[in-house]
Design an enzyme around this catalytic site. Structure first.
Site, PDB file in Angstrom:
ATOM      1  N   ARG A  94       0.833  -1.209   0.000  1.00 43.81           N
ATOM      2  CA  ARG A  94       0.000   0.000   0.000  1.00 43.81           C
ATOM      3  C   ARG A  94       0.866   1.257   0.000  1.00 43.81           C
ATOM      4  NH1 ARG A  94      -2.273   1.430   6.007  1.00 43.81           N
ATOM      5  NH2 ARG A  94      -0.615   0.419   7.200  1.00 43.81           N
ATOM      6  N   ARG A 100      -4.825  -1.390   4.377  1.00 47.25           N
ATOM      7  CA  ARG A 100      -4.364  -2.626   3.737  1.00 47.25           C
ATOM      8  C   ARG A 100      -5.503  -3.290   2.974  1.00 47.25           C
ATOM      9  NH1 ARG A 100      -2.046  -2.833   9.027  1.00 47.25           N
ATOM     10  NH2 ARG A 100       0.154  -2.293   8.957  1.00 47.25           N
ATOM     11  N   ASN A 107      -4.799  -7.572  -4.933  1.00 46.62           N
ATOM     12  CA  ASN A 107      -3.973  -8.711  -4.532  1.00 46.62           C
ATOM     13  C   ASN A 107      -4.744 -10.013  -4.374  1.00 46.62           C
ATOM     14  OD1 ASN A 107      -1.648  -7.228  -4.580  1.00 46.62           O
ATOM     15  ND2 ASN A 107      -1.751  -6.652  -2.418  1.00 46.62           N
ATOM     16  N   ASP A 161       3.412  -7.156  14.262  1.00 47.22           N
ATOM     17  CA  ASP A 161       2.616  -6.417  15.238  1.00 47.22           C
ATOM     18  C   ASP A 161       3.007  -6.821  16.667  1.00 47.22           C
ATOM     19  OD1 ASP A 161       0.851  -5.317  13.100  1.00 47.22           O
ATOM     20  OD2 ASP A 161       0.352  -7.424  12.866  1.00 47.22           O
ATOM     21  N   HIS A 189      -4.420  -8.284  10.641  1.00 48.09           N
ATOM     22  CA  HIS A 189      -3.222  -7.450  10.518  1.00 48.09           C
ATOM     23  C   HIS A 189      -3.653  -6.154   9.830  1.00 48.09           C
ATOM     24  CE1 HIS A 189       0.754  -5.977   9.722  1.00 48.09           C
ATOM     25  NE2 HIS A 189       0.545  -5.996   8.421  1.00 48.09           N
TER      26      HIS A 189
HETATM   27  N1  LIG Z   1       1.918  -9.030   7.067  1.00 51.32           N
HETATM   28  C1  LIG Z   1       2.761  -8.072   7.351  1.00 51.32           C
HETATM   29  O1  LIG Z   1       3.043  -7.819   8.539  1.00 51.32           O
HETATM   30  C2  LIG Z   1       3.406  -7.236   6.285  1.00 51.32           C
HETATM   31  C3  LIG Z   1       3.012  -7.352   4.979  1.00 51.32           C
HETATM   32  N2  LIG Z   1       3.589  -6.582   3.995  1.00 51.32           N
HETATM   33  C4  LIG Z   1       3.124  -6.783   2.616  1.00 51.32           C
HETATM   34  O2  LIG Z   1       4.058  -7.578   1.896  1.00 51.32           O
HETATM   35  C5  LIG Z   1       3.886  -7.365   0.500  1.00 51.32           C
HETATM   36  C6  LIG Z   1       5.223  -7.186  -0.195  1.00 51.32           C
HETATM   37  O3  LIG Z   1       5.866  -6.026   0.265  1.00 51.32           O
HETATM   38  P1  LIG Z   1       7.241  -5.518  -0.398  1.00 51.32           P
HETATM   39  O4  LIG Z   1       8.212  -6.616  -0.540  1.00 51.32           O
HETATM   40  O5  LIG Z   1       7.620  -4.315   0.358  1.00 51.32           O
HETATM   41  O6  LIG Z   1       6.715  -5.064  -1.827  1.00 51.32           O
HETATM   42  P2  LIG Z   1       7.537  -4.840  -3.179  1.00 51.32           P
HETATM   43  O7  LIG Z   1       6.654  -4.109  -4.120  1.00 51.32           O
HETATM   44  O8  LIG Z   1       8.901  -4.325  -2.902  1.00 51.32           O
HETATM   45  O9  LIG Z   1       7.726  -6.326  -3.691  1.00 51.32           O
HETATM   46  C7  LIG Z   1       6.655  -7.125  -4.076  1.00 51.32           C
HETATM   47  C8  LIG Z   1       7.141  -8.007  -5.197  1.00 51.32           C
HETATM   48  O10 LIG Z   1       6.095  -8.920  -5.490  1.00 51.32           O
HETATM   49  C9  LIG Z   1       6.127  -9.150  -6.874  1.00 51.32           C
HETATM   50  N3  LIG Z   1       4.835  -9.711  -7.282  1.00 51.32           N
HETATM   51  C10 LIG Z   1       3.680  -9.067  -7.540  1.00 51.32           C
HETATM   52  N4  LIG Z   1       2.735  -9.937  -7.914  1.00 51.32           N
HETATM   53  C11 LIG Z   1       3.299 -11.168  -7.882  1.00 51.32           C
HETATM   54  C12 LIG Z   1       2.826 -12.460  -8.193  1.00 51.32           C
HETATM   55  N5  LIG Z   1       1.595 -12.671  -8.608  1.00 51.32           N
HETATM   56  N6  LIG Z   1       3.692 -13.497  -8.052  1.00 51.32           N
HETATM   57  C13 LIG Z   1       4.946 -13.293  -7.638  1.00 51.32           C
HETATM   58  N7  LIG Z   1       5.465 -12.079  -7.362  1.00 51.32           N
HETATM   59  C14 LIG Z   1       4.639 -11.027  -7.478  1.00 51.32           C
HETATM   60  C15 LIG Z   1       6.432  -7.781  -7.480  1.00 51.32           C
HETATM   61  O11 LIG Z   1       6.954  -7.897  -8.795  1.00 51.32           O
HETATM   62  C16 LIG Z   1       7.463  -7.247  -6.490  1.00 51.32           C
HETATM   63  O12 LIG Z   1       8.796  -7.567  -6.885  1.00 51.32           O
HETATM   64  C17 LIG Z   1       2.953  -6.156   0.397  1.00 51.32           C
HETATM   65  O13 LIG Z   1       1.629  -6.621   0.145  1.00 51.32           O
HETATM   66  C18 LIG Z   1       3.020  -5.534   1.774  1.00 51.32           C
HETATM   67  O14 LIG Z   1       1.867  -4.793   2.063  1.00 51.32           O
HETATM   68  C19 LIG Z   1       4.579  -5.692   4.292  1.00 51.32           C
HETATM   69  C20 LIG Z   1       5.021  -5.543   5.585  1.00 51.32           C
HETATM   70  C21 LIG Z   1       4.462  -6.295   6.676  1.00 51.32           C
HETATM   71  O1  LIG Z   2       1.607  -1.158   6.640  1.00 45.08           O
HETATM   72  C1  LIG Z   2       1.787  -1.730   5.564  1.00 45.08           C
HETATM   73  O2  LIG Z   2       1.127  -1.574   4.542  1.00 45.08           O
HETATM   74  C2  LIG Z   2       2.879  -2.782   5.553  1.00 45.08           C
HETATM   75  C3  LIG Z   2       2.588  -3.639   6.706  1.00 45.08           C
HETATM   76  O3  LIG Z   2       1.735  -4.492   6.657  1.00 45.08           O
HETATM   77  C4  LIG Z   2       3.185  -3.275   7.991  1.00 45.08           C
HETATM   78  O4  LIG Z   2       4.187  -2.544   8.040  1.00 45.08           O
HETATM   79  O5  LIG Z   2       2.644  -3.729   8.998  1.00 45.08           O
END
Ligand SMILES: NC(=O)C1=CN([C@@H]2O[C@H](COP(=O)(O)OP(=O)(O)OC[C@H]3O[C@@H](n4cnc5c(N)ncnc54)[C@H](O)[C@@H]3O)[C@@H](O)[C@H]2O)C=CC1
Ligand SMILES: O=C([O-])CC(=O)C(=O)O
Length: 329
Positions: A94, A100, A107, A161, A189
């Site tokens: 995001r 989210r 997604n 978290d 989350h």
């Molecule tokens: N659950 C949690 O606590 C957290 C979740 N996130 C989430 O994690 C996700 C990834 O974050 P980042 O690595 O920072 O993003 P980013 O944009 O740097 O990397 C995401 C990668 O996923 C690839 N991608 C997109 N669609 C795909 C698919 N269908 N198959 C394979 N690869 C694909 C993109 O090409 C990109 O390289 C985001 O949705 C973010 O919101 C981030 C932080 C914490």
């Molecule tokens: O906040 C976001 O979109 C990425 C994430 O899930 C986190 O940092 O907890």
């Protein structure tokens, strides 16, 4: 080196920013241990394959003794073939001003084909850990499309978290973070999650007693944890990556390592109706592991404040589930 173990791990979004912090920790042995050889199946979408090749070149250049091989692909059959773990990170993060949940339509569609492919091609012991947001509902979508894979093999990440909440409690009470235990994150989350200060402990004592400031716990503490992701986006210009990767290491280890006696960890798992949460929601609970599987900690008490907070996050997840019915039926 005769009795080395082996694990085959798929990582989606492998050229993204979280993966850039995570992959090197997996390949070094930090995640699965120094007695385990790792094969990495790195999955990306076609436009990111060149960047992914760069990441693989860097992994090569580390000469990690435990990294047995790598397979780079944008094809789910190749990517999920024979894997023991699927770390589903790939998706769109995001931007400032979004919740989210706003990512659901973008997604959600990714996780249905991935669930189907995991069911077809992964090893029979596969476990699936979802990070891409909104991670609870994305995990639900993957799970519902993975015919034949037991539902207790699916997890979504609430550990970041938990770690954030532990640090806030440690700072407020002026102790080191390893004095904080029993930190449960309930529900989604998202900004409705409930970081449960009522059951948390500091130095073995109830956190509430040690901190002695219920208004801070109900107010600033909860909102800091709920909004920490947004605060990082605001400060950094992009979402948490290194801390998210760190929480992935903590979470995955906590699934296959017996939980410390008396403590628990936070993970979103498939509800079996515990605490009145509707069955089938992918819900953040306090859980314990026996080293093989995890179960929700039962019997914790909640006052009216906590019950209302848990009801609110339950309602949000129920709403997200109804938005994706066409992907899960
Ligand atoms: N659950 C949690 O606590 C957290 C979740 N996130 C989430 O994690 C996700 C990834 O974050 P980042 O690595 O920072 O993003 P980013 O944009 O740097 O990397 C995401 C990668 O996923 C690839 N991608 C997109 N669609 C795909 C698919 N269908 N198959 C394979 N690869 C694909 C993109 O090409 C990109 O390289 C985001 O949705 C973010 O919101 C981030 C932080 C914490
Ligand atoms: O906040 C976001 O979109 C990425 C994430 O899930 C986190 O940092 O907890």
């Amino acid at each position: 080196m005769g009795d080395m173990k082996k694990v085959k791990v798929a990582v989606t979004g492998a050229a993204g920013q979280i993966a850039y912090s995570l992959l090197f920790r997996i390949a070094s042995g930090e995640l699965f241990g120094l007695d385990t050889k790792v094969t990495l199946n790195l999955i990306e979408i076609e436009p990111a394959m060149k960047a992914l090749e760069g990441v693989a070149m860097e992994l090569d250049d580390c000469a990690f003794p435990l990294l047995e091989s790598m397979e780079l692909s944008s094809d789910l059959k190749t990517g999920f073939d024979g894997i023991n773990w699927a770390l589903l990170i790939g998706s769109v993060p995001r931007k400032a001003g979004m919740e989210r949940r706003d990512l659901l339509s973008v997604n959600g569609g990714i996780f249905k084909p991935q669930g189907e492919a995991i069911a077809r091609y992964a090893a029979s012991d596969v476990r699936v850990f979802v990070v891409g947001n909104p991670c609870n509902t994305n995990a639900l979508i993957a799970r519902k499309n993975a015919d034949g894979v037991p539902e207790d093999r699916f997890f979504a990440m609430t550990r970041l978290d938990q770690n954030r909440a532990m640090t806030q409690l440690a700072k407020k009470s002026g102790v080191a973070v390893d004095n904080v235990s029993n930190m449960a994150i309930w529900g989604n989350h998202s900004s409705t999650q409930f970081p449960d200060f009522e059951n948390a402990r500091i130095g073995g004592e109830p956190a509430e007693k040690v901190i002695g400031d219920r208004a801070w716990l109900e107010g600033e503490f909860i909102s800091t944890v709920q909004k920490r992701g947004a605060a990082i986006i605001d400060a950094r210009g992009s979402s948490s990556a290194a801390s998210a990767a760190n929480a992935i290491v903590d979470s995955v280890r906590s699934i296959f390592t017996p939980t410390k006696d008396g403590d628990w960890v936070s993970l979103a798992v498939c509800s079996k109706g515990e605490y009145g949460v509707p069955e089938g929601l992918q819900f953040g609970f306090p859980v314990v592991s026996d080293g093989n599987s995890v179960r929700v900690v039962e019997g914790l008490s909640h006052d009216d404040f906590a019950r209302q907070a848990i009801a609110k996050t339950t309602e949000e997840l129920t709403g997200e589930r109804s938005e994706v019915v066409e992907l899960i039926s």
